[in-house]
Design an enzyme around this catalytic site. Structure first.
Site, PDB file in Angstrom:
ATOM      1  N   SER A   1       0.881  -3.077  18.634  1.00 53.87           N
ATOM      2  CA  SER A   1       2.091  -2.996  17.810  1.00 53.87           C
ATOM      3  C   SER A   1       3.048  -4.119  18.186  1.00 53.87           C
ATOM      4  O   SER A   1       2.634  -5.119  18.798  1.00 53.87           O
ATOM      5  CB  SER A   1       2.741  -1.620  17.990  1.00 53.87           C
ATOM      6  OG  SER A   1       3.750  -1.433  17.031  1.00 53.87           O
ATOM      7  N   ASN A   2       4.291  -3.987  17.841  1.00 54.15           N
ATOM      8  CA  ASN A   2       5.291  -5.002  18.192  1.00 54.15           C
ATOM      9  C   ASN A   2       6.624  -4.309  18.477  1.00 54.15           C
ATOM     10  O   ASN A   2       6.733  -3.090  18.343  1.00 54.15           O
ATOM     11  CB  ASN A   2       5.416  -6.026  17.060  1.00 54.15           C
ATOM     12  CG  ASN A   2       5.774  -5.351  15.757  1.00 54.15           C
ATOM     13  OD1 ASN A   2       6.848  -4.795  15.615  1.00 54.15           O
ATOM     14  ND2 ASN A   2       4.839  -5.373  14.805  1.00 54.15           N
ATOM     15  N   LYS A   3       7.630  -5.107  18.841  1.00 50.45           N
ATOM     16  CA  LYS A   3       8.888  -4.516  19.333  1.00 50.45           C
ATOM     17  C   LYS A   3       9.884  -4.163  18.227  1.00 50.45           C
ATOM     18  O   LYS A   3      11.026  -3.813  18.514  1.00 50.45           O
ATOM     19  CB  LYS A   3       9.549  -5.489  20.316  1.00 50.45           C
ATOM     20  CG  LYS A   3       8.826  -5.564  21.645  1.00 50.45           C
ATOM     21  CD  LYS A   3       9.313  -6.708  22.502  1.00 50.45           C
ATOM     22  CE  LYS A   3      10.727  -6.510  23.004  1.00 50.45           C
ATOM     23  NZ  LYS A   3      11.169  -7.626  23.857  1.00 50.45           N
TER      24      LYS A   3
END
Ligand SMILES: Cc1cc2nc3c(=O)[nH]c(=O)nc-3n(C[C@H](O)[C@H](O)[C@H](O)COP(=O)(O)O)c2cc1C
Length: 404
Positions: free
Chosen positions: A213-215
């Protein structure tokens, strides 16, 4: 029109302070959410307690009395505010505002605002007519501050003249008319428009408990949804793994993966006027999903996960697009403008919003952002660091200019 609108009343030290209690109640009855800041002089006329009780919030008079150490109070209040009303505005606060002075909580917060400001001056007729006061009034008008002229009539001093604080309903009507016009001039074109926004970050599962995923926090997309909805748009928000409260009146569609996000976008895209792709999407996903939790391998052996490219959602809209305005985001850590320009050329978007996510105080997860807006036919528009709500406004203003 005042429902849930954030209004901050800045009370300064004139004899008319007591009349502002009724004024604040009038805006509250109309649905506004209200906060109050006072100068120390204003508290000589009516105590802080009165305003704390009616606003149900702490009333700050001192720059250094922080409600929470994490937030800088004057910036927090300025960012919260959607409309600022200075009542009664003393000759003193007008002179300070005219030169940009920031030496107490009220004047510092006023300087930190980037929303419409209305002032309602009230003072002795000679103070009002004084050349210095009139010079300051003109300077404030030139700066875009909305000045409601005081009434002509009996003054506290026992004689008549211009300088009287206007009646509560006259002020309420003045601000209401003004606010309708303010909305009309900038984002009113969103009224009745269908807006589709994606927000958050996708998850690509490796096994049932692990994912890539990402932030992304979703704050930018949610801010866009809130501002568009407040300006009359009918908003659908496709939200990927966001934990924020859903803005009132917005239709929420929850997704997890790129495939789900893509499917949702395609099912709403045909019936939308504006599409804003603010979600951060995984460019790659595991080729194989393992349907049980992957066990740790024997010592010193590495695990390789093969990835494949995910579908490019923005690009895929090129074929199905009719009249939609399409807006993409370019979150980059290097060569920001070059990469954003490439995206603008290759993705078939009308607008790319470029933001530098390498800086900790803006971008992913932060309350603030700083962006550059790229379009094919005009100069880049740089918007310096501000709360995401304000950034959302600026982006929507640029979009509104494209409505025919
Ligand atoms: C009894 C009294 C009434 C006052 N009424 C006003 C007024 O109506 N308008 C005004 O501009 N100043 C008025 N002043 C003067 C202000 O209180 C003074 O200029 C003060 O420095 C304003 O501070 P502030 O702008 O930080 O609140 C009054 C002063 C006193 C003592």
């Amino acid at each position: 029109m005042w429902k849930n609108k954030h209004i901050t009343f800045f009370i300064t030290g004139g004899i008319a302070v007591y009349k502002t209690v009724e004024l604040i109640r009038t805006f509250q009855k109309a649905g506004a959410e209200v906060r109050v800041a006072m100068t120390k002089t204003a508290t000589q006329f009516v105590s802080k307690n009165t305003f704390q009780t009616i606003s149900k919030h702490t009333v700050q008079t001192d720059l250094f009395e922080q409600a929470t150490p994490a937030a800088v109070a004057h910036v927090e209040l300025a960012d919260w505010t959607e409309l600022a009303i200075v009542v009664p505005a003393t000759a003193n606060i007008m002179s300070k505002m005219a030169v940009g002075m920031a030496d107490d909580f009220v004047s510092t917060t006023l300087l930190a605002l980037s929303v419409p400001v209305v002032i309602v001056p009230a003072m002795n007729v000679h103070m009002w007519n004084n050349a210095a006061t009139q010079r300051n009034v003109q300077a404030l008008k030139n700066d875009g501050v909305h000045v409601m002229e005081p009434d002509d009539g009996p003054l506290a001093e026992g004689y008549s003249g211009k300088g009287r604080f206007p009646d509560t309903m006259a002020i309420f009507d003045y601000v209401t008319n003004l606010s309708e016009n303010l909305v009309n001039s900038k984002l009113a074109k969103f009224n009745g428009k269908r807006v589709l926004i994606t927000a958050g970050g996708t998850r690509e599962y490796i096994d049932p408990v692990r994912y890539i995923s990402n932030k992304s926090s979703g704050k930018m997309g949610y801010a866009l949804a809130k501002v568009a909805q407040k300006n009359g748009a009918s908003v659908t928000l496709i939200s990927a793994n966001v934990t924020l409260p859903v803005p009132q009146g917005v239709k929420l569609v929850q997704v997890e993966t790129v495939a789900e996000l893509s499917k949702a976008v395609h099912s709403y895209f045909a019936t939308t006027d504006v599409f804003i792709m603010a979600a951060a999407v995984s460019d790659y996903r595991p080729i194989h999903f393992v349907d049980h939790k992957i066990k740790k391998l024997a010592e010193s052996s590495n695990l390789t996960i093969k990835l494949e490219e995910t579908p490019d959602i923005l690009k895929s809209l090129k074929q199905v697009r009719t009249n939609q305005i399409v807006v993409g985001f370019a979150a980059e850590t290097n060569d920001l403008l070059d990469n954003a320009k490439k995206k603008l050329d290759s993705k078939g978007a009308d607008i790319i919003v470029a933001n530098d996510v390498s800086q900790a105080d803006i971008g992913f997860g932060s309350e603030d952002n700083a962006i550059t807006i790229l379009q094919h036919d005009t100069e880049n528009i740089k918007v310096s660091k501000a709360n995401k709500r304000i950034i959302a406004r600026k982006i929507l203003e640029v979009i509104a200019k494209r409505f025919t």
